[in-house]
Every structure is written in C-alpha cells, then in structure tokens.
Motif scaffolding. Structure first.
Motif, PDB file in Angstrom:
ATOM      1  N   VAL A  18     -11.846 -70.855 107.943  1.00 50.02           N
ATOM      2  CA  VAL A  18     -12.751 -70.426 106.890  1.00 50.02           C
ATOM      3  C   VAL A  18     -13.568 -69.244 107.377  1.00 50.02           C
ATOM      4  O   VAL A  18     -14.067 -69.249 108.505  1.00 50.02           O
ATOM      5  N   SER A  19     -13.695 -68.242 106.536  1.00 51.45           N
ATOM      6  CA  SER A  19     -14.659 -67.172 106.775  1.00 51.45           C
ATOM      7  C   SER A  19     -15.505 -67.047 105.514  1.00 51.45           C
ATOM      8  O   SER A  19     -15.048 -67.316 104.406  1.00 51.45           O
ATOM      9  N   TYR A  20     -16.744 -66.696 105.721  1.00 56.54           N
ATOM     10  CA  TYR A  20     -17.696 -66.635 104.611  1.00 56.54           C
ATOM     11  C   TYR A  20     -18.613 -65.462 104.888  1.00 56.54           C
ATOM     12  O   TYR A  20     -19.383 -65.484 105.845  1.00 56.54           O
ATOM     13  N   MET A  21     -18.488 -64.400 104.100  1.00 55.44           N
ATOM     14  CA  MET A  21     -19.311 -63.239 104.358  1.00 55.44           C
ATOM     15  C   MET A  21     -19.906 -62.685 103.079  1.00 55.44           C
ATOM     16  O   MET A  21     -19.431 -62.957 101.987  1.00 55.44           O
ATOM     17  N   GLU A  22     -20.971 -61.942 103.287  1.00 48.59           N
ATOM     18  CA  GLU A  22     -21.668 -61.301 102.185  1.00 48.59           C
ATOM     19  C   GLU A  22     -21.812 -59.833 102.524  1.00 48.59           C
ATOM     20  O   GLU A  22     -22.085 -59.478 103.671  1.00 48.59           O
ATOM     21  N   ILE A  23     -21.595 -58.982 101.550  1.00 44.25           N
ATOM     22  CA  ILE A  23     -21.849 -57.558 101.715  1.00 44.25           C
ATOM     23  C   ILE A  23     -23.019 -57.221 100.810  1.00 44.25           C
ATOM     24  O   ILE A  23     -22.954 -57.427  99.596  1.00 44.25           O
ATOM     25  N   ILE A  45     -24.035 -53.502 104.047  1.00 44.53           N
ATOM     26  CA  ILE A  45     -24.124 -54.199 105.337  1.00 44.53           C
ATOM     27  C   ILE A  45     -23.434 -55.543 105.162  1.00 44.53           C
ATOM     28  O   ILE A  45     -23.698 -56.269 104.208  1.00 44.53           O
ATOM     29  N   ALA A  46     -22.531 -55.833 106.077  1.00 44.35           N
ATOM     30  CA  ALA A  46     -21.780 -57.084 106.008  1.00 44.35           C
ATOM     31  C   ALA A  46     -22.470 -58.151 106.832  1.00 44.35           C
ATOM     32  O   ALA A  46     -22.949 -57.896 107.940  1.00 44.35           O
ATOM     33  N   TYR A  47     -22.536 -59.340 106.276  1.00 44.48           N
ATOM     34  CA  TYR A  47     -23.144 -60.487 106.940  1.00 44.48           C
ATOM     35  C   TYR A  47     -22.114 -61.602 107.052  1.00 44.48           C
ATOM     36  O   TYR A  47     -21.550 -62.015 106.052  1.00 44.48           O
ATOM     37  N   ASP A  48     -21.882 -62.060 108.260  1.00 43.10           N
ATOM     38  CA  ASP A  48     -21.036 -63.224 108.484  1.00 43.10           C
ATOM     39  C   ASP A  48     -21.946 -64.437 108.322  1.00 43.10           C
ATOM     40  O   ASP A  48     -22.778 -64.723 109.181  1.00 43.10           O
ATOM     41  N   LEU A  49     -21.826 -65.141 107.227  1.00 40.42           N
ATOM     42  CA  LEU A  49     -22.750 -66.215 106.909  1.00 40.42           C
ATOM     43  C   LEU A  49     -22.494 -67.493 107.705  1.00 40.42           C
ATOM     44  O   LEU A  49     -23.280 -68.430 107.625  1.00 40.42           O
ATOM     45  N   LEU A  50     -21.438 -67.523 108.493  1.00 44.41           N
ATOM     46  CA  LEU A  50     -21.200 -68.657 109.384  1.00 44.41           C
ATOM     47  C   LEU A  50     -21.670 -68.363 110.810  1.00 44.41           C
ATOM     48  O   LEU A  50     -21.677 -69.237 111.656  1.00 44.41           O
ATOM     49  N   ASP A  51     -22.080 -67.131 111.067  1.00 43.13           N
ATOM     50  CA  ASP A  51     -22.603 -66.718 112.367  1.00 43.13           C
ATOM     51  C   ASP A  51     -24.124 -66.848 112.345  1.00 43.13           C
ATOM     52  O   ASP A  51     -24.770 -66.344 111.439  1.00 43.13           O
ATOM     53  N   PRO A  52     -24.719 -67.519 113.331  1.00 42.82           N
ATOM     54  CA  PRO A  52     -26.174 -67.696 113.307  1.00 42.82           C
ATOM     55  C   PRO A  52     -26.947 -66.373 113.342  1.00 42.82           C
ATOM     56  O   PRO A  52     -28.073 -66.296 112.899  1.00 42.82           O
ATOM     57  N   ASN A  53     -26.337 -65.307 113.840  1.00 40.41           N
ATOM     58  CA  ASN A  53     -27.016 -64.005 113.860  1.00 40.41           C
ATOM     59  C   ASN A  53     -26.917 -63.274 112.521  1.00 40.41           C
ATOM     60  O   ASN A  53     -27.703 -62.388 112.246  1.00 40.41           O
ATOM     61  N   HIS A  54     -25.937 -63.601 111.716  1.00 38.87           N
ATOM     62  CA  HIS A  54     -25.738 -63.151 110.333  1.00 38.87           C
ATOM     63  C   HIS A  54     -25.475 -61.667 110.089  1.00 38.87           C
ATOM     64  O   HIS A  54     -24.940 -61.334 109.062  1.00 38.87           O
ATOM     65  N   GLU A  55     -25.870 -60.757 110.918  1.00 41.89           N
ATOM     66  CA  GLU A  55     -25.814 -59.354 110.522  1.00 41.89           C
ATOM     67  C   GLU A  55     -24.840 -58.561 111.382  1.00 41.89           C
ATOM     68  O   GLU A  55     -24.737 -58.751 112.574  1.00 41.89           O
ATOM     69  N   ALA A  56     -24.143 -57.633 110.743  1.00 43.10           N
ATOM     70  CA  ALA A  56     -23.296 -56.669 111.435  1.00 43.10           C
ATOM     71  C   ALA A  56     -23.558 -55.314 110.788  1.00 43.10           C
ATOM     72  O   ALA A  56     -23.740 -55.216 109.583  1.00 43.10           O
ATOM     73  N   ASP A  57     -23.615 -54.265 111.592  1.00 41.57           N
ATOM     74  CA  ASP A  57     -23.888 -52.942 111.042  1.00 41.57           C
ATOM     75  C   ASP A  57     -22.678 -52.336 110.354  1.00 41.57           C
ATOM     76  O   ASP A  57     -22.813 -51.455 109.516  1.00 41.57           O
ATOM     77  N   SER A  58     -21.505 -52.801 110.713  1.00 44.50           N
ATOM     78  CA  SER A  58     -20.301 -52.282 110.080  1.00 44.50           C
ATOM     79  C   SER A  58     -19.274 -53.406 109.983  1.00 44.50           C
ATOM     80  O   SER A  58     -19.372 -54.413 110.671  1.00 44.50           O
ATOM     81  N   GLU A  88     -16.396 -53.412 111.107  1.00 46.73           N
ATOM     82  CA  GLU A  88     -15.679 -53.543 112.362  1.00 46.73           C
ATOM     83  C   GLU A  88     -16.373 -54.497 113.326  1.00 46.73           C
ATOM     84  O   GLU A  88     -15.755 -55.049 114.222  1.00 46.73           O
ATOM     85  N   GLU A  89     -17.684 -54.690 113.176  1.00 49.90           N
ATOM     86  CA  GLU A  89     -18.430 -55.564 114.075  1.00 49.90           C
ATOM     87  C   GLU A  89     -18.337 -57.037 113.686  1.00 49.90           C
ATOM     88  O   GLU A  89     -18.721 -57.904 114.468  1.00 49.90           O
ATOM     89  N   LEU A  90     -17.875 -57.321 112.487  1.00 51.51           N
ATOM     90  CA  LEU A  90     -17.745 -58.716 112.082  1.00 51.51           C
ATOM     91  C   LEU A  90     -16.643 -59.393 112.886  1.00 51.51           C
ATOM     92  O   LEU A  90     -15.637 -58.763 113.223  1.00 51.51           O
ATOM     93  N   PRO A  91     -16.825 -60.656 113.196  1.00 53.89           N
ATOM     94  CA  PRO A  91     -15.726 -61.377 113.859  1.00 53.89           C
ATOM     95  C   PRO A  91     -14.488 -61.347 112.977  1.00 53.89           C
ATOM     96  O   PRO A  91     -14.571 -61.538 111.769  1.00 53.89           O
ATOM     97  N   ARG A  92     -13.382 -61.043 113.570  1.00 55.52           N
ATOM     98  CA  ARG A  92     -12.138 -60.943 112.817  1.00 55.52           C
ATOM     99  C   ARG A  92     -11.435 -62.286 112.739  1.00 55.52           C
ATOM    100  O   ARG A  92     -11.467 -63.061 113.682  1.00 55.52           O
ATOM    101  N   VAL A  93     -10.796 -62.517 111.614  1.00 55.76           N
ATOM    102  CA  VAL A  93      -9.957 -63.701 111.470  1.00 55.76           C
ATOM    103  C   VAL A  93      -8.606 -63.334 112.049  1.00 55.76           C
ATOM    104  O   VAL A  93      -7.980 -62.369 111.629  1.00 55.76           O
TER     105      VAL A  93
END
Length: 113
Positions: free
Chosen positions: A78-83, A87-100, A102-107
């Motif tokens: 499962v991946s769950y993100m918000e743009i 700015i993309a946010y990985d909502l399953l990552d406790p840090n939540h924020e990525a500047d691009s 490319e910085e989001l964890p990849r599936v």
C-alpha cells in the motif's frame, strides 16, 4: 445513517479494486478545490463505522477477496500520498513531506515469476 459512502465506493472504486486484483493497474485520484470534501470521501469519518471512506472500504475488500481466493499467493503493498501545492506527502511516512516526487519512497516492482 446515510449510505452515501457505500454508494460512492460501489460506483467509483469497487470495480477498480477488483480489476487490480486481476492484475491490472488501478488509480483513484481525488482532485478538487480546498474544502470540497476529498479527504472525507477518501478516508471517511471516525465517529461511525458506516462513515468510513474509500480507502478503508477498499482495504476491506482487498483482504476479503484475498482470503477468499486461496488458490493464489498474495502480496499486498500500500502507498498513500497527497500532493498539495506541488509538494508530495507520503502519508504513511511519519515525516510526511518530500520536496519533490523523486524524494518519495518508491514502490518497488514485484519480481517476475
């Protein structure tokens, strides 16, 4: 309770979930103005079980179907993100924020069988 969440799930998402379980790619994309109800529709409310949104209903259907279809081995990721404001946010990552993106964890791709 108003059955609107079940109706939305049945009309918009159920077929996507079932076709994904058949091996097809599926994406549900909620787009709209701030305050229009996207988050409530996707995640649902917390006060009543009947108010759960598309994501909890989709997960329920996925696990129901995978437990029923015992002739296959299943791996669920499962991946769950918000743009928001580009700015993309990985909502399953406790840090939540990525500047691009490319910085989001990849599936990762599943190994070919």
């Amino acid at each position: 309770m108003d059955p609107i969440h079940q109706t939305i799930f049945d009309c918009v998402a159920k077929k996507l979930v079932l076709t994904a379980l058949e091996g097809y790619n599926a994406t549900l994309f909620a787009y709209g103005q701030t305050g229009s109800g996207k988050t409530f529709t996707i995640t649902g409310g917390t006060k009543h079980y009947s108010l759960r949104g598309i994501i909890p209903r989709a997960l329920e259907l996925i696990f129901h179907e995978t437990s029923r279809r015992t002739e296959l081995d299943w791996r669920v990721q499962v991946s769950y993100m918000e743009i928001y404001n580009e700015i993309a946010y990985d909502l399953l990552d406790p840090n939540h924020e990525a500047d691009s993106m490319e910085e989001l964890p990849r599936v990762s791709d599943l190994p070919q069988l």
